[in-house]
Write a protein that holds these residues in place. Structure first.
Motif, PDB file in Angstrom:
ATOM      1  N   GLY A 109       0.826  -1.204   0.000  1.00 51.48           N
ATOM      2  CA  GLY A 109       0.000   0.000   0.000  1.00 51.48           C
ATOM      3  C   GLY A 109       0.861   1.254   0.000  1.00 51.48           C
ATOM      4  O   GLY A 109       0.637   2.178  -0.785  1.00 51.48           O
ATOM      5  N   ALA A 110       1.881   1.264   0.862  1.00 48.45           N
ATOM      6  CA  ALA A 110       2.781   2.419   0.928  1.00 48.45           C
ATOM      7  C   ALA A 110       3.548   2.573  -0.380  1.00 48.45           C
ATOM      8  O   ALA A 110       3.676   3.681  -0.913  1.00 48.45           O
ATOM      9  CB  ALA A 110       3.753   2.252   2.102  1.00 48.45           C
ATOM     10  N   ALA A 111       4.026   1.443  -0.915  1.00 49.89           N
ATOM     11  CA  ALA A 111       4.770   1.490  -2.179  1.00 49.89           C
ATOM     12  C   ALA A 111       3.874   2.001  -3.307  1.00 49.89           C
ATOM     13  O   ALA A 111       4.326   2.769  -4.164  1.00 49.89           O
ATOM     14  CB  ALA A 111       5.316   0.102  -2.511  1.00 49.89           C
ATOM     15  N   SER A 112       2.594   1.601  -3.306  1.00 45.61           N
ATOM     16  CA  SER A 112       1.674   2.062  -4.352  1.00 45.61           C
ATOM     17  C   SER A 112       1.502   3.574  -4.293  1.00 45.61           C
ATOM     18  O   SER A 112       1.493   4.244  -5.325  1.00 45.61           O
ATOM     19  CB  SER A 112       0.296   1.417  -4.210  1.00 45.61           C
ATOM     20  OG  SER A 112       0.402   0.082  -3.881  1.00 45.61           O
ATOM     21  N   LEU A 113       1.368   4.103  -3.057  1.00 40.46           N
ATOM     22  CA  LEU A 113       1.196   5.550  -2.911  1.00 40.46           C
ATOM     23  C   LEU A 113       2.417   6.278  -3.452  1.00 40.46           C
ATOM     24  O   LEU A 113       2.301   7.291  -4.145  1.00 40.46           O
ATOM     25  CB  LEU A 113       0.973   5.916  -1.437  1.00 40.46           C
ATOM     26  CG  LEU A 113      -0.377   5.515  -0.856  1.00 40.46           C
ATOM     27  CD1 LEU A 113      -0.445   5.883   0.612  1.00 40.46           C
ATOM     28  CD2 LEU A 113      -1.517   6.177  -1.624  1.00 40.46           C
ATOM     29  N   TYR A 114       3.599   5.724  -3.157  1.00 42.63           N
ATOM     30  CA  TYR A 114       4.831   6.342  -3.663  1.00 42.63           C
ATOM     31  C   TYR A 114       4.859   6.299  -5.190  1.00 42.63           C
ATOM     32  O   TYR A 114       5.149   7.291  -5.849  1.00 42.63           O
ATOM     33  CB  TYR A 114       6.047   5.603  -3.084  1.00 42.63           C
ATOM     34  CG  TYR A 114       7.348   6.054  -3.704  1.00 42.63           C
ATOM     35  CD1 TYR A 114       7.923   7.274  -3.339  1.00 42.63           C
ATOM     36  CD2 TYR A 114       7.992   5.281  -4.665  1.00 42.63           C
ATOM     37  CE1 TYR A 114       9.096   7.702  -3.914  1.00 42.63           C
ATOM     38  CE2 TYR A 114       9.172   5.703  -5.254  1.00 42.63           C
ATOM     39  CZ  TYR A 114       9.730   6.915  -4.867  1.00 42.63           C
ATOM     40  OH  TYR A 114      10.888   7.339  -5.449  1.00 42.63           O
ATOM     41  N   ILE A 115       4.513   5.146  -5.736  1.00 46.33           N
ATOM     42  CA  ILE A 115       4.538   4.940  -7.188  1.00 46.33           C
ATOM     43  C   ILE A 115       3.572   5.898  -7.889  1.00 46.33           C
ATOM     44  O   ILE A 115       3.890   6.496  -8.910  1.00 46.33           O
ATOM     45  CB  ILE A 115       4.177   3.470  -7.503  1.00 46.33           C
ATOM     46  CG1 ILE A 115       5.410   2.591  -7.299  1.00 46.33           C
ATOM     47  CG2 ILE A 115       3.646   3.327  -8.911  1.00 46.33           C
ATOM     48  CD1 ILE A 115       5.107   1.131  -7.448  1.00 46.33           C
ATOM     49  N   MET A 116       2.380   6.075  -7.302  1.00 46.23           N
ATOM     50  CA  MET A 116       1.369   6.915  -7.939  1.00 46.23           C
ATOM     51  C   MET A 116       1.794   8.385  -7.961  1.00 46.23           C
ATOM     52  O   MET A 116       1.365   9.155  -8.803  1.00 46.23           O
ATOM     53  CB  MET A 116       0.026   6.791  -7.202  1.00 46.23           C
ATOM     54  CG  MET A 116      -0.610   5.417  -7.318  1.00 46.23           C
ATOM     55  SD  MET A 116      -0.773   4.872  -9.031  1.00 46.23           S
ATOM     56  CE  MET A 116      -0.984   3.112  -8.827  1.00 46.23           C
ATOM     57  N   LYS A 117       2.640   8.767  -6.997  1.00 49.67           N
ATOM     58  CA  LYS A 117       3.068  10.165  -6.942  1.00 49.67           C
ATOM     59  C   LYS A 117       4.308  10.423  -7.783  1.00 49.67           C
ATOM     60  O   LYS A 117       4.627  11.556  -8.111  1.00 49.67           O
ATOM     61  CB  LYS A 117       3.360  10.550  -5.485  1.00 49.67           C
ATOM     62  CG  LYS A 117       2.078  10.726  -4.674  1.00 49.67           C
ATOM     63  CD  LYS A 117       2.306  11.702  -3.534  1.00 49.67           C
ATOM     64  CE  LYS A 117       0.995  12.020  -2.852  1.00 49.67           C
ATOM     65  NZ  LYS A 117       0.980  11.655  -1.461  1.00 49.67           N
ATOM     66  N   HIS A 118       5.022   9.350  -8.118  1.00 44.66           N
ATOM     67  CA  HIS A 118       6.300   9.487  -8.825  1.00 44.66           C
ATOM     68  C   HIS A 118       6.097  10.122 -10.197  1.00 44.66           C
ATOM     69  O   HIS A 118       5.107   9.882 -10.878  1.00 44.66           O
ATOM     70  CB  HIS A 118       6.942   8.105  -8.980  1.00 44.66           C
ATOM     71  CG  HIS A 118       8.286   8.156  -9.624  1.00 44.66           C
ATOM     72  ND1 HIS A 118       8.461   7.998 -10.977  1.00 44.66           N
ATOM     73  CD2 HIS A 118       9.517   8.344  -9.099  1.00 44.66           C
ATOM     74  CE1 HIS A 118       9.757   8.094 -11.253  1.00 44.66           C
ATOM     75  NE2 HIS A 118      10.421   8.291 -10.133  1.00 44.66           N
ATOM     76  N   LYS A 119       7.083  10.966 -10.582  1.00 41.55           N
ATOM     77  CA  LYS A 119       7.037  11.570 -11.910  1.00 41.55           C
ATOM     78  C   LYS A 119       8.315  11.257 -12.666  1.00 41.55           C
ATOM     79  O   LYS A 119       9.414  11.423 -12.111  1.00 41.55           O
ATOM     80  CB  LYS A 119       6.856  13.093 -11.811  1.00 41.55           C
ATOM     81  CG  LYS A 119       5.426  13.457 -11.506  1.00 41.55           C
ATOM     82  CD  LYS A 119       5.195  14.949 -11.597  1.00 41.55           C
ATOM     83  CE  LYS A 119       3.721  15.225 -11.334  1.00 41.55           C
ATOM     84  NZ  LYS A 119       3.411  16.605 -11.130  1.00 41.55           N
ATOM     85  N   THR A 120       8.183  10.810 -13.888  1.00 38.15           N
ATOM     86  CA  THR A 120       9.352  10.542 -14.710  1.00 38.15           C
ATOM     87  C   THR A 120       9.735  11.817 -15.455  1.00 38.15           C
ATOM     88  O   THR A 120       8.910  12.394 -16.162  1.00 38.15           O
ATOM     89  CB  THR A 120       9.057   9.420 -15.721  1.00 38.15           C
ATOM     90  OG1 THR A 120       8.725   8.242 -14.999  1.00 38.15           O
ATOM     91  CG2 THR A 120      10.266   9.139 -16.592  1.00 38.15           C
ATOM     92  N   PRO A 121      10.979  12.296 -15.276  1.00 46.51           N
ATOM     93  CA  PRO A 121      11.372  13.527 -15.966  1.00 46.51           C
ATOM     94  C   PRO A 121      11.774  13.244 -17.415  1.00 46.51           C
ATOM     95  O   PRO A 121      12.939  13.205 -17.751  1.00 46.51           O
ATOM     96  CB  PRO A 121      12.575  14.010 -15.144  1.00 46.51           C
ATOM     97  CG  PRO A 121      13.139  12.760 -14.537  1.00 46.51           C
ATOM     98  CD  PRO A 121      12.061  11.729 -14.472  1.00 46.51           C
ATOM     99  N   ALA A 122      10.796  13.036 -18.263  1.00 46.69           N
ATOM    100  CA  ALA A 122      11.070  12.773 -19.677  1.00 46.69           C
ATOM    101  C   ALA A 122       9.989  13.439 -20.500  1.00 46.69           C
ATOM    102  O   ALA A 122       8.913  13.753 -19.989  1.00 46.69           O
ATOM    103  CB  ALA A 122      11.094  11.277 -19.945  1.00 46.69           C
ATOM    104  N   SER A 123      10.276  13.689 -21.759  1.00 45.96           N
ATOM    105  CA  SER A 123       9.281  14.390 -22.565  1.00 45.96           C
ATOM    106  C   SER A 123       8.861  13.599 -23.802  1.00 45.96           C
ATOM    107  O   SER A 123       7.878  13.929 -24.447  1.00 45.96           O
ATOM    108  CB  SER A 123       9.814  15.763 -22.983  1.00 45.96           C
ATOM    109  OG  SER A 123      10.814  15.609 -23.965  1.00 45.96           O
TER     110      SER A 123
END
Lengths: 123, 173
Positions: free
Chosen positions: A18-32
């Motif tokens: 659950g904690a890992a999912s929350l982290y994953i959902m907030k993560h942003k990949t810096p790519a365009s």
């Protein structure tokens, strides 16, 4: 006794995942640069930085279509004829930890890695 | 095969098919690809507790084939069959080692196996390795849905004890 052990294991799995999912959902990949894959093949490659005004197009596959919309906020799916509409509810693509996926149409939208080695992994 | 047993299996198959098709009509609560409640697993667990393993397996496979005909289509079939078979392979060998009131443990393990199979198939079909990350939220959710489904199966079993006793002497024959 055994039920207690499993309760503890399941609770631990639930908390960690659950904690890992929350982290994953907030993560942003810096790519365009985004890749649109249909049935395992890259059908479009778009540089989001080069987008000057919003536009949309459809990706048609054997099982149905997905309408893809691109603007300053990013890339998202606005319409599809799949039964679950999960790809639409997913919203804007933020990270490769949470790629846009339409399972019924075998479609995915992901960022291209900075080193461009995505195809080395998949092909 | 005795007629009564055939009818019993047919009833379980049609029940699980109805549950499967109905569940597909419910909009997913969470926008995670591959997420579902897995209510049809209630019948798989029930069949594993009341019939031979091979017969429970036939019910599962038939349900997935027919379910894809009625609702999902070909790609849904591939995800369901890989998840379903992996789930069965996890549940079937261990189900006799647990008492019925601990059915929820079997159910959670089965749900997790189902997700693993489904995500692996999705990876093979879409050739997008990042899809593997969805195993994390899916595993978290499968603990909750697994407990829920396992408890329903246990309640179903305890309520059908009377009927099962009447049927047993014909079914076992």
């Amino acid at each position: 006794m055994r039920a207690k052990i499993f309760t503890v294991i399941f609770a631990a799995v639930l908390i960690v995942c659950g904690a890992a999912s929350l982290y994953i959902m907030k993560h942003k990949t810096p790519a365009s640069i985004v890749l649109i894959k249909s049935d395992g093949k890259v059908v479009r490659r778009i540089d989001l930085k080069a987008v000057t005004r919003p536009y949309e197009f459809e990706v048609k596959a054997e099982y149905g279509y997905n309408r893809i919309y691109i603007d300053g906020d990013g890339i998202r799916i606005t319409d599809a004829d799949c039964p679950d509409k999960i790809c639409i509810r997913h919203g804007v693509l933020k990270s490769n930890f949470s790629p846009i996926v339409c399972l019924p149409h075998k479609l995915t939208v992901i960022f291209e890695n900075a080193d461009g080695n995505i195809d080395a992994v998949t092909d | 095969m005795k007629t009564k047993k055939l009818v019993f299996m047919a009833i379980l198959l049609s029940l699980s098919l109805a549950i499967y098709v109905l569940e597909a009509q419910i909009p997913p609560i969470l926008p995670i690809p591959g997420f579902k409640l897995g209510l049809a697993n209630v019948i798989t667990l029930f069949a594993l507790c009341t019939l031979k393993k091979s017969e429970a397996f036939v019910i599962l496979v038939m349900r997935i084939i027919l379910g894809s005909v009625f609702s999902g289509g070909m790609s849904a079939f591939l995800y369901s069959i890989s998840g379903g078979i992996l789930c069965f392979m996890t549940e079937a060998p261990i189900i006799v080692k647990f008492p019925r009131r601990q059915l929820w443990i079997i159910s959670v393990l089965g749900a997790a196996a189902h997700n693993a199979g489904q995500v692996a198939t999705a990876f093979l079909i879409t050739k997008t390795p990042y899809i593997i990350w969805y195993i994390i939220p899916l595993t978290a959710v499968s603990v909750i849905t697994g407990i829920f489904v396992g408890m329903i199966a246990a309640i179903l079993l305890s309520h059908s004890n009377g009927i099962l006793k009447k049927l047993t002497k014909d079914i076992d024959a």
